[in-house]
Design an enzyme around this catalytic site. Sequence first.
Site, mmCIF file in Angstrom:
data_model
loop_
_atom_site.group_PDB
_atom_site.id
_atom_site.type_symbol
_atom_site.label_atom_id
_atom_site.label_comp_id
_atom_site.label_asym_id
_atom_site.label_seq_id
_atom_site.Cartn_x
_atom_site.Cartn_y
_atom_site.Cartn_z
ATOM 1 N N LEU A 93 46.764 32.889 47.808
ATOM 2 C CA LEU A 93 46.028 33.417 46.670
ATOM 3 C C LEU A 93 45.269 34.638 47.171
ATOM 4 C CD1 LEU A 93 44.469 30.222 44.993
ATOM 5 C CD2 LEU A 93 46.419 31.553 44.175
ATOM 6 N N ASP A 94 45.118 35.636 46.309
ATOM 7 C CA ASP A 94 44.332 36.805 46.689
ATOM 8 C C ASP A 94 42.900 36.382 47.027
ATOM 9 O OD1 ASP A 94 46.537 38.348 46.103
ATOM 10 O OD2 ASP A 94 45.861 38.835 44.073
ATOM 11 N N LYS A 95 42.221 37.197 47.820
ATOM 12 C CA LYS A 95 40.848 36.907 48.231
ATOM 13 C C LYS A 95 39.963 36.572 47.034
ATOM 14 C CE LYS A 95 36.788 39.204 50.195
ATOM 15 N NZ LYS A 95 36.240 40.461 50.749
ATOM 16 N N THR B 126 40.871 35.662 43.955
ATOM 17 C CA THR B 126 41.430 34.710 42.999
ATOM 18 C C THR B 126 41.061 33.320 43.475
ATOM 19 O OG1 THR B 126 43.296 36.136 42.418
ATOM 20 C CG2 THR B 126 43.539 33.785 41.965
ATOM 21 N N ARG C 3 48.723 39.998 38.257
ATOM 22 C CA ARG C 3 47.893 41.189 38.033
ATOM 23 C C ARG C 3 48.756 42.403 37.694
ATOM 24 N NH1 ARG C 3 44.617 41.390 43.472
ATOM 25 N NH2 ARG C 3 43.526 43.114 42.417
#
Length: 315
Positions: free
Chosen positions: A137-139, A141, A236
């Site tokens: 997961l993105d930082k 998110t 995104r």
Amino acid sequence: MPPNQQILHTVPFDMEGQRLDQIVASLCPEYSRSQIQKWIKAGNVRVDDKILKPKERLTGGEQITLNAELEVQTEFEPEDIPLGIVYEDDAIMIINKPVGLVVHPAAGNWSGTLVNALLHHSPSLAMLPRAGIVHRLDKDTSGLMVVAKTLEAHTKLVELLQERDVSREYLALVFGQVVAGSTIEANIGRHHIDRKKQAVTDGGKEAITHYRVEERFPHHTLLRVSLETGRTHQIRVHLSWKHMPIVGDQTYGGRPRVPAGISEALRTALQSFPRQALHATKLGLVHPETSEYREWETPIPEDMAGLLALLREEM
């Protein structure tokens, strides 16, 4: 499973004509194909006590010896960082990743990551690739991730992800009034100018995103999004490409959009929301050890919940 293990197999005659790497992968499904390739090239696999190349074909009846040597991850230090464990057994962990936690160490983030936290919680994860992490997961998110605790579980989870058999649902607050749900099918690859970003591009990899309307507001929509593929920044990029960027996404959404006629409290909240309003809310998969289908769900975090509360007040 011990870190170093010698495995003996006799090649079945019905595998005649198959490549060495294919045969070893079939006989040792607990290991990934890429790991087996490395072992063959390193001489850890012997056929009748001979070292062969991965592509050499066998006739059946040969004796294969595999010295399974797993590399211990020593470059990352264990750190006592809260994990937010939703579920744990001997094979897997389900983590509710908080906002701001980087998943894997990289330039600029060599400590304070999920990997460092996992190594502190379970030192045996040092024997697994990426400390058992099979997806990211993105930082900024938040939400659910699965982590493998054994090599067998790691291999099976990677296969499930490759076969698109892991169910992942997200909640995304986007700008604009979305009329109905739909599916976005558009290849994603590196941006042709900004190499740190992803973009919809003909030369990219296949990317499929499904979404449906969860809740409508005068100028925004809460979407429930599910992934069929798992490209970097996929949700995104896809939602921005469809002109419904995620609130707070400065990378793909541009400047904060503030509708006219809203309250000062909502205006301030939209302008100052510090991250993309995206949360991995639901995760479902076939358990790699029991073969049962399991699902986990977690509510949205406080920052998104507060923003949604302000939006509801405007209704």
